[in-house]
Design a protein around this motif. Structure first.
Motif: not given
Length: 171
Positions: A81-91
């Motif tokens: 959930t949480i880390e997925r959001v930051f990964a999407d933000a970066k990519e």
């Protein structure tokens, strides 16, 4: 404010400083005649001072809760959930680096990016709730469009910028 116990004597609350620490101090009359004073303090006025941050009690509560079974199960879902959001933000939203300088400009830029992400998520959620058949048609259409664009790219070996690549091994 509650007093803090140190060794066998109670340290009285004195004040809170500007850095967010509460100061607790011992009674100099008691410390002056203590045989173990050299272990506690080396101050000339015989006062033991302890600094404790105002949020330290809450930090200890959070640490205690972190090791319970319920929170261990929640923590395992963090990567989904949480880390997925930051990964999407970066990519997907180009947040690996910034073109702005200064805390306020970068903060505003990041807020704008996350607002866009949340609006996109809200639009997808509303479309899924209100128009489930329409959403599946759009997904099907854009999947075919993407597939067709990939085929054109593989056949021509060119990006839209005119950059040619050698894909003879793929065709």
């Amino acid at each position: 404010m509650a007093a803090k116990r140190y060794q066998e004597e109670l340290l009285a609350y004195r004040t809170a400083n500007w850095d967010g620490y509460r100061e607790y101090a011992s009674d100099p009359k008691i410390c002056a005649r203590c045989p173990a004073r050299h272990l506690c303090t080396k101050s000339k006025n015989c006062v033991k001072t302890v600094l404790r941050h105002i949020w330290k009690d809450y930090e200890e509560l959070a640490d205690d809760a972190r090791y319970t079974l319920e929170y261990k199960e929640l923590y395992t879902r963090r990567k989904e959930t949480i880390e997925r959001v930051f990964a999407d933000a970066k990519e997907k939203y180009a947040m690996r680096c910034t073109f702005y300088r200064g805390l306020t400009q970068v903060s505003n830029w990041v807020r704008l990016k996350f607002v866009a992400m949340n609006l996109k998520k809200l639009a997808r959620w509303k479309a899924r709730m209100c128009f489930p058949q329409l959403l599946s048609l759009f997904c099907l259409y854009f999947t075919h469009l993407y597939f067709a664009a990939c085929l054109v790219f593989l056949q021509t070996g060119r990006f839209s910028t005119g950059c040619s690549l050698d894909f003879q091994g793929f065709l």
